[in-house]
Enzyme design. Sequence first.
Site, PDB file in Angstrom:
ATOM      1  N   GLY A  67       2.687   2.636  10.684  1.00 17.64           N
ATOM      2  CA  GLY A  67       3.642   3.724  10.468  1.00 17.64           C
ATOM      3  C   GLY A  67       4.374   4.163  11.720  1.00 17.64           C
ATOM      4  O   GLY A  67       4.986   5.232  11.743  1.00 17.64           O
TER       5      GLY A  67
ATOM      6  N   GLY B 101       2.882  -0.889   4.282  1.00 17.52           N
ATOM      7  CA  GLY B 101       3.050   0.500   3.878  1.00 17.52           C
ATOM      8  C   GLY B 101       4.519   0.829   3.647  1.00 17.52           C
ATOM      9  O   GLY B 101       5.092   0.518   2.603  1.00 17.52           O
ATOM     10  N   GLY B 102       5.134   1.455   4.642  1.00 13.37           N
ATOM     11  CA  GLY B 102       6.489   2.001   4.516  1.00 13.37           C
ATOM     12  C   GLY B 102       7.507   1.074   3.865  1.00 13.37           C
ATOM     13  O   GLY B 102       8.201   1.470   2.912  1.00 13.37           O
TER      14      GLY B 102
ATOM     15  N   HIS C 260      -9.585   1.288   5.020  1.00 12.21           N
ATOM     16  CA  HIS C 260      -8.287   1.464   5.671  1.00 12.21           C
ATOM     17  C   HIS C 260      -8.453   2.433   6.849  1.00 12.21           C
ATOM     18  O   HIS C 260      -9.256   3.369   6.771  1.00 12.21           O
ATOM     19  CB  HIS C 260      -7.268   2.013   4.663  1.00 12.21           C
ATOM     20  CG  HIS C 260      -5.871   1.973   5.194  1.00 12.21           C
ATOM     21  ND1 HIS C 260      -5.395   2.911   6.073  1.00 12.21           N
ATOM     22  CD2 HIS C 260      -4.867   1.080   5.024  1.00 12.21           C
ATOM     23  CE1 HIS C 260      -4.145   2.599   6.406  1.00 12.21           C
ATOM     24  NE2 HIS C 260      -3.810   1.493   5.778  1.00 12.21           N
TER      25      HIS C 260
ATOM     26  N   ASN D  75       0.868  -1.182   0.000  1.00 13.09           N
ATOM     27  CA  ASN D  75       0.000   0.000   0.000  1.00 13.09           C
ATOM     28  C   ASN D  75       0.905   1.232   0.000  1.00 13.09           C
ATOM     29  O   ASN D  75       1.484   1.574   1.018  1.00 13.09           O
ATOM     30  CB  ASN D  75      -0.901  -0.029   1.242  1.00 13.09           C
ATOM     31  CG  ASN D  75      -1.770   1.213   1.348  1.00 13.09           C
ATOM     32  OD1 ASN D  75      -1.818   2.031   0.418  1.00 13.09           O
ATOM     33  ND2 ASN D  75      -2.448   1.373   2.466  1.00 13.09           N
ATOM     34  N   TRP D  76       0.981   1.858  -1.159  1.00 11.48           N
ATOM     35  CA  TRP D  76       1.890   3.024  -1.286  1.00 11.48           C
ATOM     36  C   TRP D  76       1.315   4.268  -0.623  1.00 11.48           C
ATOM     37  O   TRP D  76       1.998   5.283  -0.510  1.00 11.48           O
ATOM     38  CB  TRP D  76       2.169   3.316  -2.756  1.00 11.48           C
ATOM     39  CG  TRP D  76       3.086   2.328  -3.427  1.00 11.48           C
ATOM     40  CD1 TRP D  76       3.776   1.309  -2.834  1.00 11.48           C
ATOM     41  CD2 TRP D  76       3.435   2.273  -4.813  1.00 11.48           C
ATOM     42  NE1 TRP D  76       4.515   0.630  -3.760  1.00 11.48           N
ATOM     43  CE2 TRP D  76       4.320   1.208  -4.983  1.00 11.48           C
ATOM     44  CE3 TRP D  76       3.067   3.035  -5.941  1.00 11.48           C
ATOM     45  CZ2 TRP D  76       4.863   0.871  -6.239  1.00 11.48           C
ATOM     46  CZ3 TRP D  76       3.597   2.703  -7.176  1.00 11.48           C
ATOM     47  CH2 TRP D  76       4.492   1.640  -7.315  1.00 11.48           C
ATOM     48  N   LYS D  77       0.032   4.221  -0.259  1.00 12.89           N
ATOM     49  CA  LYS D  77      -0.633   5.406   0.309  1.00 12.89           C
ATOM     50  C   LYS D  77      -0.400   6.609  -0.622  1.00 12.89           C
ATOM     51  O   LYS D  77      -0.433   6.438  -1.838  1.00 12.89           O
ATOM     52  CB  LYS D  77      -0.152   5.653   1.742  1.00 12.89           C
ATOM     53  CG  LYS D  77      -0.279   4.386   2.602  1.00 12.89           C
ATOM     54  CD  LYS D  77      -0.065   4.599   4.066  1.00 12.89           C
ATOM     55  CE  LYS D  77      -0.225   3.264   4.794  1.00 12.89           C
ATOM     56  NZ  LYS D  77      -0.121   3.382   6.242  1.00 12.89           N
TER      57      LYS D  77
ATOM     58  N   GLU E 156      -5.177  -4.466  10.781  1.00  9.37           N
ATOM     59  CA  GLU E 156      -4.122  -3.478  10.978  1.00  9.37           C
ATOM     60  C   GLU E 156      -4.394  -2.702  12.265  1.00  9.37           C
ATOM     61  O   GLU E 156      -5.213  -1.763  12.261  1.00  9.37           O
ATOM     62  CB  GLU E 156      -4.078  -2.506   9.805  1.00  9.37           C
ATOM     63  CG  GLU E 156      -3.814  -3.165   8.474  1.00  9.37           C
ATOM     64  CD  GLU E 156      -3.333  -2.155   7.438  1.00  9.37           C
ATOM     65  OE1 GLU E 156      -2.182  -2.260   7.014  1.00  9.37           O
ATOM     66  OE2 GLU E 156      -4.104  -1.255   7.081  1.00  9.37           O
TER      67      GLU E 156
ATOM     68  N   SER F 298       3.630  -1.743  10.406  1.00  8.34           N
ATOM     69  CA  SER F 298       5.090  -1.777  10.586  1.00  8.34           C
ATOM     70  C   SER F 298       5.716  -3.115  10.210  1.00  8.34           C
ATOM     71  O   SER F 298       6.699  -3.553  10.812  1.00  8.34           O
ATOM     72  CB  SER F 298       5.453  -1.385  12.021  1.00  8.34           C
ATOM     73  OG  SER F 298       5.051  -0.047  12.282  1.00  8.34           O
TER      74      SER F 298
ATOM     75  N   GLU G 251      -6.811   4.862   7.815  1.00  8.85           N
ATOM     76  CA  GLU G 251      -6.635   6.276   7.458  1.00  8.85           C
ATOM     77  C   GLU G 251      -7.908   6.822   6.803  1.00  8.85           C
ATOM     78  O   GLU G 251      -8.259   7.986   6.979  1.00  8.85           O
ATOM     79  CB  GLU G 251      -5.403   6.430   6.554  1.00  8.85           C
ATOM     80  CG  GLU G 251      -4.128   6.225   7.370  1.00  8.85           C
ATOM     81  CD  GLU G 251      -2.988   5.552   6.639  1.00  8.85           C
ATOM     82  OE1 GLU G 251      -2.960   5.568   5.402  1.00  8.85           O
ATOM     83  OE2 GLU G 251      -2.111   4.993   7.333  1.00  8.85           O
TER      84      GLU G 251
HETATM   85  P1  13P Z   1       3.120   0.639   7.616  1.00  7.32           P
HETATM   86  O1  13P Z   1       3.601  -0.684   7.055  1.00  7.32           O
HETATM   87  O2  13P Z   1       3.845   1.814   7.086  1.00  7.32           O
HETATM   88  O3  13P Z   1       3.030   0.585   9.108  1.00  7.32           O
HETATM   89  O4  13P Z   1       1.615   0.818   7.083  1.00  7.32           O
HETATM   90  C1  13P Z   1       0.717  -0.210   7.257  1.00  7.32           C
HETATM   91  C2  13P Z   1      -0.496   0.086   6.488  1.00  7.32           C
HETATM   92  O5  13P Z   1      -1.286   0.928   6.870  1.00  7.32           O
HETATM   93  C3  13P Z   1      -0.712  -0.641   5.244  1.00  7.32           C
HETATM   94  O6  13P Z   1      -1.993  -0.439   4.760  1.00  7.32           O
END
Ligand code: 13P
Length: 244
Positions: free
Chosen positions: A167, A227-228, A93, A7-9, A161, A206, A95
């Site tokens: 993050g 994500g990251g 998600h 997930n590149w956000k 999640e 994470s 967010e």
């Molecule tokens: P991180 O891997 O950056 O913690 O993000 C997780 C996430 O929200 C994936 O959708």
Amino acid sequence: MRIIIANWKMNLLSKDIDGFCAACVAEYKAKPGVEAGIAPPSIYLKDVKTKLGNCGVKVFAQNAYFEAKGAFTGEIAMAQLKDIGCDGVLLGHSERRHIFGETNAALVKKVKAAREHDLLPVLCIGETLAERDGGKMFEVLREQLAVLKETGPGALVVAYEPVWAIGTGRVATVEQVREVHAFVAEELKRLLGEAGAEVPIQYGGSVTPDNFSELIQVPHVSGGLVGGAALDPAKFLKLVQQAQ
Ligand code: 13P
């Protein structure tokens, strides 16, 4: 089935995407029972799809609207995602829930709309730290999963999640993941019957190649939503290999 999704956000630009996709084309080797996917910002979906070609890595949107078409400025329809060759869509998600006010009522409609267009819905769930500390974790997760009572069985991935792990570099412990994934698996069976046992449950929060080899061994963990770490193609491909 196991499934890893990057997930590149709201990250990366065209110049980064070229290299990422080239690395996937050069190095991704599909293995039975494990899917890999990328969820770029929607403006890059078609570009990513084209650049991945037929290497086997799937393409997911990060969100979409449930209405078929019309006057919904700024939104994207499931039919439009399908039209450009998208394979699935992330829904709910944390967010989107917390920053943009996404509700379970909207998610019921979005899961149904995704399925109508043959897109794989990835329903994200997770508790905040206050909810966990306040003893409300299972209640919150049960309520988020109740979306499935209204959608019924069908194509689905669930991503657990924990909001406090997203993050933050603070990954859930193996014990915490074991406890919640067992709970989610039970709920899925209760809500969907035997079909519930087939739904992959991803862990997200994470995730890195350093912690994932252990997490993927936990019962009822069938992938990762990352994500990251998944902004780096080498790490993404390593995570896919670990799932394989
Ligand atoms: P991180 O891997 O950056 O913690 O993000 C997780 C996430 O929200 C994936 O959708």
